[in-house]
Design a protein around this motif. Structure first.
Motif, PDB file in Angstrom:
ATOM      1  N   SER B 144       0.833  -1.206   0.000  1.00 19.12           N
ATOM      2  CA  SER B 144       0.000   0.000   0.000  1.00 19.12           C
ATOM      3  C   SER B 144       0.866   1.253   0.000  1.00 19.12           C
ATOM      4  O   SER B 144       0.553   2.242  -0.656  1.00 19.12           O
ATOM      5  CB  SER B 144      -0.907   0.027   1.242  1.00 19.12           C
ATOM      6  OG  SER B 144      -1.720  -1.112   1.252  1.00 19.12           O
ATOM      7  N   ILE B 145       1.948   1.213   0.747  1.00 17.93           N
ATOM      8  CA  ILE B 145       2.824   2.377   0.817  1.00 17.93           C
ATOM      9  C   ILE B 145       3.749   2.469  -0.399  1.00 17.93           C
ATOM     10  O   ILE B 145       3.793   3.482  -1.084  1.00 17.93           O
ATOM     11  CB  ILE B 145       3.678   2.334   2.101  1.00 17.93           C
ATOM     12  CG1 ILE B 145       2.766   2.313   3.313  1.00 17.93           C
ATOM     13  CG2 ILE B 145       4.733   3.453   2.121  1.00 17.93           C
ATOM     14  CD1 ILE B 145       2.961   3.380   4.335  1.00 17.93           C
ATOM     15  N   GLU B 146       4.420   1.374  -0.663  1.00 20.37           N
ATOM     16  CA  GLU B 146       5.488   1.453  -1.663  1.00 20.37           C
ATOM     17  C   GLU B 146       4.984   1.418  -3.099  1.00 20.37           C
ATOM     18  O   GLU B 146       5.533   2.073  -3.966  1.00 20.37           O
ATOM     19  CB  GLU B 146       6.509   0.337  -1.438  1.00 20.37           C
ATOM     20  CG  GLU B 146       7.227   0.522  -0.103  1.00 20.37           C
ATOM     21  CD  GLU B 146       8.375  -0.453   0.103  1.00 20.37           C
ATOM     22  OE1 GLU B 146       8.555  -1.354  -0.748  1.00 20.37           O
ATOM     23  OE2 GLU B 146       9.080  -0.308   1.123  1.00 20.37           O
ATOM     24  N   PRO B 151      -1.709   6.875   1.691  1.00 25.50           N
ATOM     25  CA  PRO B 151      -1.271   7.507   2.940  1.00 25.50           C
ATOM     26  C   PRO B 151      -1.102   6.431   4.027  1.00 25.50           C
ATOM     27  O   PRO B 151      -1.856   5.441   4.031  1.00 25.50           O
ATOM     28  CB  PRO B 151      -2.425   8.455   3.305  1.00 25.50           C
ATOM     29  CG  PRO B 151      -3.465   8.303   2.263  1.00 25.50           C
ATOM     30  CD  PRO B 151      -3.043   7.269   1.267  1.00 25.50           C
ATOM     31  N   PRO B 152      -0.146   6.648   4.930  1.00 21.65           N
ATOM     32  CA  PRO B 152       0.150   5.633   5.942  1.00 21.65           C
ATOM     33  C   PRO B 152      -1.087   5.157   6.712  1.00 21.65           C
ATOM     34  O   PRO B 152      -1.224   3.973   7.000  1.00 21.65           O
ATOM     35  CB  PRO B 152       1.129   6.351   6.880  1.00 21.65           C
ATOM     36  CG  PRO B 152       1.786   7.373   6.023  1.00 21.65           C
ATOM     37  CD  PRO B 152       0.767   7.789   5.000  1.00 21.65           C
ATOM     38  N   LEU B 156      -2.345   1.437   6.945  1.00 24.93           N
ATOM     39  CA  LEU B 156      -2.483   0.727   8.205  1.00 24.93           C
ATOM     40  C   LEU B 156      -3.878   0.102   8.329  1.00 24.93           C
ATOM     41  O   LEU B 156      -4.039  -1.033   8.764  1.00 24.93           O
ATOM     42  CB  LEU B 156      -2.207   1.685   9.377  1.00 24.93           C
ATOM     43  CG  LEU B 156      -2.211   1.076  10.773  1.00 24.93           C
ATOM     44  CD1 LEU B 156      -1.246  -0.109  10.872  1.00 24.93           C
ATOM     45  CD2 LEU B 156      -1.842   2.137  11.827  1.00 24.93           C
ATOM     46  N   ALA B 157      -4.889   0.848   7.885  1.00 30.00           N
ATOM     47  CA  ALA B 157      -6.255   0.323   7.943  1.00 30.00           C
ATOM     48  C   ALA B 157      -6.381  -0.938   7.089  1.00 30.00           C
ATOM     49  O   ALA B 157      -7.016  -1.923   7.477  1.00 30.00           O
ATOM     50  CB  ALA B 157      -7.251   1.386   7.476  1.00 30.00           C
ATOM     51  N   LYS B 158      -5.739  -0.908   5.916  1.00 27.01           N
ATOM     52  CA  LYS B 158      -5.773  -2.085   5.050  1.00 27.01           C
ATOM     53  C   LYS B 158      -5.025  -3.256   5.698  1.00 27.01           C
ATOM     54  O   LYS B 158      -5.419  -4.420   5.568  1.00 27.01           O
ATOM     55  CB  LYS B 158      -5.145  -1.764   3.691  1.00 27.01           C
ATOM     56  CG  LYS B 158      -6.067  -0.964   2.774  1.00 27.01           C
ATOM     57  CD  LYS B 158      -5.419  -0.765   1.408  1.00 27.01           C
ATOM     58  CE  LYS B 158      -6.412  -0.193   0.398  1.00 27.01           C
ATOM     59  NZ  LYS B 158      -7.346  -1.216  -0.088  1.00 27.01           N
ATOM     60  N   ALA B 159      -3.946  -2.912   6.370  1.00 29.84           N
ATOM     61  CA  ALA B 159      -3.160  -3.960   7.033  1.00 29.84           C
ATOM     62  C   ALA B 159      -3.978  -4.629   8.157  1.00 29.84           C
ATOM     63  O   ALA B 159      -3.936  -5.854   8.328  1.00 29.84           O
ATOM     64  CB  ALA B 159      -1.875  -3.377   7.608  1.00 29.84           C
TER      65      ALA B 159
END
Ligand SMILES: Nc1ncnc2c1ncn2[C@@H]1O[C@H](COP(=O)(O)OP(=O)(O)O)[C@@H](O)[C@H]1O
Ligand SMILES: Nc1ncnc2c1ncn2[C@@H]1O[C@H](COP(=O)(O)OP(=O)(O)O)[C@@H](O)[C@H]1O
Ligand SMILES: [Mg+2]
Ligand SMILES: [Mg+2]
Ligand SMILES: [Mg+2]
Ligand SMILES: [Mg+2]
Lengths: 331, 211, 331, 211
Positions: B144-146, B151-152, B156-159
């Motif tokens: 999601s980030i790379e 946005p972080p 994080l929500a996806k994680a």
């Protein structure tokens, strides 16, 4: 469920103080740690032999501290491996410069914490070796799993390693005989009831009035198999056959046997089991050098027992018969 | 990125939130561990983070030092399998936060953490352990980030979402690692306690990060 | 309730065979009797010391057979005194011509059967003496009642009488020291749960989750009083105060203490009790010469404990510390 | 009075009837003993009379010898308090039957039996023991025969009646002897097991005698 405790959070701490209060000439508590060592640790010129693990298996481990067995025992919370820093303190307190053998039961928690402790102690220039006991034949051994648990056979490792160290042997030798036991011992356990941990206050598993669990460990976990209630003879036959299948001994082999109570079993019943066990040893043409019966490695108040068989040669016989002066085992 | 003091406060808030959550879920986690373990995971986790929360005044210095102390405190308070896994991995991964918490260092932290858990515990995906919640979470976060440039917070929500799937995924598995492995096929049908506590911790991190 | 037994009717018989199978070099069963004696009984030139009673109190009594303690132990059915002819056979088998001391717990059944056995043995010209132990302070003593029960303090009588006999003392002397213990010992017990006898297969009494029994005996009988659940510290205080009230010791007095488990109590909890007990001894300015902790006199699987205090002088200290080599107690 | 052989058969029939009755009442007696004793009176009594019933082929000789063997068998099979009380008293009282069973020797037997129980056990009436069933039964039997000149069977029936009152009388008493005495006031409200088994035995004797 009711227990003779004050607060579940204090039970290990109070138990350790109660042990020292009973045997101040034999046991010493390391200040600020949940670790007991021999009052005179470290013993000059002797390799240290230590063990440790979750509490709830009494008299394991502190009951085996003394001449000819353990120099120290670390007590984790109930059924929870001690932390690495506790183990490290124990190792340091039991090192007289000859090194220390850690007897570890094969649980991931115990193994990981002992490993870390070993690394910590090595940084302090303590020579540390480990032996990992995995005598439980109920669980299949495989490279891809956690493997077998360490259960009652651990006591024999303590005895043999402790006796060898008492002879003045060096660390490698002490480790060698400990591993010889590990290579030759098997245990299988069963439960009539679950145990009740102080924290949970209720049975860990439910078991019907006409059921039992086969292949249990020593942490109140259910076994590998639930079965209908059987007679003491049938239970003994089942446990013994499982162990003997695993060990695959030659006829005429000398062995030491243990009928171990899980904590809540009346001693009366352990002897009923031993009667059948000794008959089976005869049937298999095994020579019983010694038969131990009692509560050696318990699961709190669990009702049930385990059967251990260890093949012995002259060296192991001598070490098992050697003097030991501990609270729970004297020879 | 926020300054060090703000980050420190966020970390302390996260510690409090995690400690509170694990204490509230103590008996739930222990029940999960009763079914396929030894009925102590709730006590272990809440004792551990309880101790961390009581130490917050000692948690000063740079962010990486703060996080490292979280790890060492867990190591010396928890014991069992979860102590070295959680504590040791946090301690190890804390090095990645030397430059403070950014999107990049967060990904590095997460990867290092997962590596260390697998290194110590030798569990693979599908062994029915915390690794089953961690792996999809870390992979999702990283991608999601790379790659997706999210946005972080969104990452994080996806994680967290991925971790939850991982937790559910543990239910039908037969355990290969941890105490549940002793149960052989009887471990099937039960949810892994360590995967569950991993999810709870991540949920609290998301919660605090969203504020 | 489930048990590790085959048939309730066979449990004592199989237990005895299982004990001999475990320790054939130490124990011998009298053919056709439910009696175990030292493998080498009678011991030349030594007064015999024997005991016996209902089964279900293991390791009492056979666990105390050996050098420095008992020469023989008769095992009745569970909680049922052995019959006079069993006791008579035991007495005869343990007489080397120096006479035999019978250590009897104060229950009407035990007392009557031992008396008859004594009369029978006397007819065979065996010199027999009896000492009746009644250490249970829960029950009021009175000429018009059955009086106090014999409970865990009995073990101290075995130890002292056995040690004196091992010294080669004559029967009257062995009896004298045994009676000195009886005159100086008090015990008070409590239960968290009832026990389950093999015959009945269900708890002898029902106890709520928030209740306990105070003033229990060792036969699964309810106590003198039911009370609300208390902490381990409160329980220890209650038991200890009752015993100390009864003994009424001078400050500075030397004592030996026992925390005895009733069979189903995890050892962990016994040490929690011992911690508080030793604090109380301090508070009362009593000098603890020795503190015993363990399952010495049980009630099958009952959860609970008893606290014993025995005032000791130099003679008793020496006899209690003297060597003993039995299954359940080694010194 | 019937000849020796008939009497012997009656005694054997009585033994069988008593053994069967006590075996049928085993758990009832044990329940009574659970409440205020140690939960073994049923097992003790049925084991004892079961052993006697299995020995009937050894029960030859004169009536007094037969009865004496009943006593010695109980002594060596029962144990506990009831073994010496029942067995020893039967053994002792059997001497009174030297001349066979007559109304007079029956009274003498009953008196000797009661004497021996009290001699051994030191219980008085009101101690809440078998003595509370025995005493009124023996007194009633003696008076019915010696003063009221009733036929033995009627006298025995009256004695059974008296024993039953004795059993009921034990309920409200506080025990002074036996294990129930350890319970102090908590023994109040419970029926004494030994008094109850005494009644059962007498009922069977009456039954057999009536045939
Ligand atoms: N080898 C391993 N690798 C990864 N995670 C593991 C491993 N062993 C155990 N775990 C995790 O630890 C959890 C149990 O933790 P806990 O109950 O606190 O420790 P213990 O098993 O020593 O009682 C399991 O649910 C599992 O998720
Ligand atoms: N001292 C005594 N005198 C008369 N009867 C007694 C005495 N002690 C006990 N008993 C009788 O014995 C009965 C109990 O017998 P039992 O349960 O077989 O033996 P125990 O009490 O040894 O377990 C009591 O109910 C009572 O009637
Ligand atoms: Mg654990
Ligand atoms: Mg666990
Ligand atoms: Mg009895
Ligand atoms: Mg009874």
């Amino acid at each position: 469920m009711k227990k003779l405790i004050n607060d579940p959070a204090d039970v290990v701490d109070e138990m350790l103080d109660g042990m020292v209060a009973a045997y101040p000439d034999r046991l010493r508590r390391l200040d600020g740690y949940e670790v007991l060592v021999r009052a005179d640790a470290p013993v000059d010129g002797k390799v240290g032999v230590v063990s440790g693990g979750g509490s709830g298996h009494e008299p394991t481990h502190a009951g085996y501290i003394g001449d000819g067995m353990l120099d120290g025992a670390a007590a984790g919370q109930v059924f929870t491996s001690p932390t690495a820093d506790q183990l490290n303190e124990m190792v340091k307190a039991c090192d007289a410069g000859e090194g220390v053998l850690c007897v570890v039961k094969n649980y991931e928690g115990d193994v990981m914490n002992f490993e870390t402790a070993g690394e910590m102690a090595a940084m302090d220039d303590v020579e540390v070796e480990q032996v990992v006991v995995n005598d439980d034949v109920a669980v299949e051994d495989s490279l891809y799993t956690s493997g077998r648990r360490g259960v009652c056979g651990t006591i024999l490792v303590h005895k043999v390693a402790g006796a060898k160290a008492a002879e003045g042997a060096e660390l490698a030798e002490v480790k060698r005989v400990a591993e010889k036991v590990v290579d030759n011992v098997g245990t299988m356990g069963m439960a009539l009831t679950s145990c009740v941990t102080p924290e949970k206050g209720e049975p860990t598993f439910d078991l019907g009035e006409d059921e039992l669990e086969l292949g249990i460990g020593i942490h109140g976990e259910p076994g590998t198999q639930r079965a209908d209630m059987m007679s003491a003879d049938e239970i003994t036959e089942h446990l013994t056959e499982k162990v003997l299948d695993d060990l695959d001994l030659d006829s005429g082999q000398e062995v030491v046997t243990i009928v171990n109570g899980m904590g809540g079993t009346p001693e009366m019943e352990l002897f009923v089991v031993n009667k059948r066990l000794q008959e089976l040893m005869d049937d298999h043409d095994l020579q019983v050098h010694d038969a131990w019966v009692g509560d050696y490695m318990t699961s709190l108040d669990m009702m049930g027992c385990s059967v251990t068989v260890c093949a012995v040669d002259d060296e192991l016989k001598e070490l098992l018969d050697a003097p030991a002066d501990t609270l729970a085992l004297k020879r | 990125m926020a300054d060090t003091e703000t980050q420190r406060e966020a970390v302390l808030a996260a510690i409090d939130a995690v400690a509170e959550r694990l204490s509230a879920e103590k008996s739930y986690l222990t029940d999960l561990d009763s079914a396929i373990g030894d009925a102590d995971h709730g006590a272990n986790m809440s004792r551990g983070f309880g101790a961390v929360a009581e130490k917050t005044d000692e948690l000063d210095g740079d962010i990486d030092d703060v996080v490292k102390t979280v790890g060492t405190t867990l190591i010396s308070e928890v014991g069992g399998a979860s102590g070295p896994l959680y504590g040791g991995s946090i301690m190890f991964a804390s090095q990645e936060l030397e430059g403070g918490i950014t999107a990049e260092t967060s990904v590095a932290f997460a990867e290092a953490y997962l590596d260390k858990v697998q290194d110590r515990g030798d569990a693979q995906i599908g062994s029915k352990t915390m690794v089953d919640a961690l792996t999809p979470a870390v992979h999702t976060f990283k991608k999601s980030i790379e790659q997706d440039d999210l946005p972080p917070l969104t990452a994080l929500a996806k994680a967290v979402d991925a971790a939850e799937r991982g937790v559910n995924f543990t239910v039908p598995l037969k355990a290969k690692k941890g105490r549940a492995s002793y149960l052989d096929w009887r471990s099937v049908g039960h949810q892994d306690p360590g995967a569950t506590s991993t999810l709870f911790i991540m949920e609290e991190l998301l919660d605090v990060a969203s504020e």
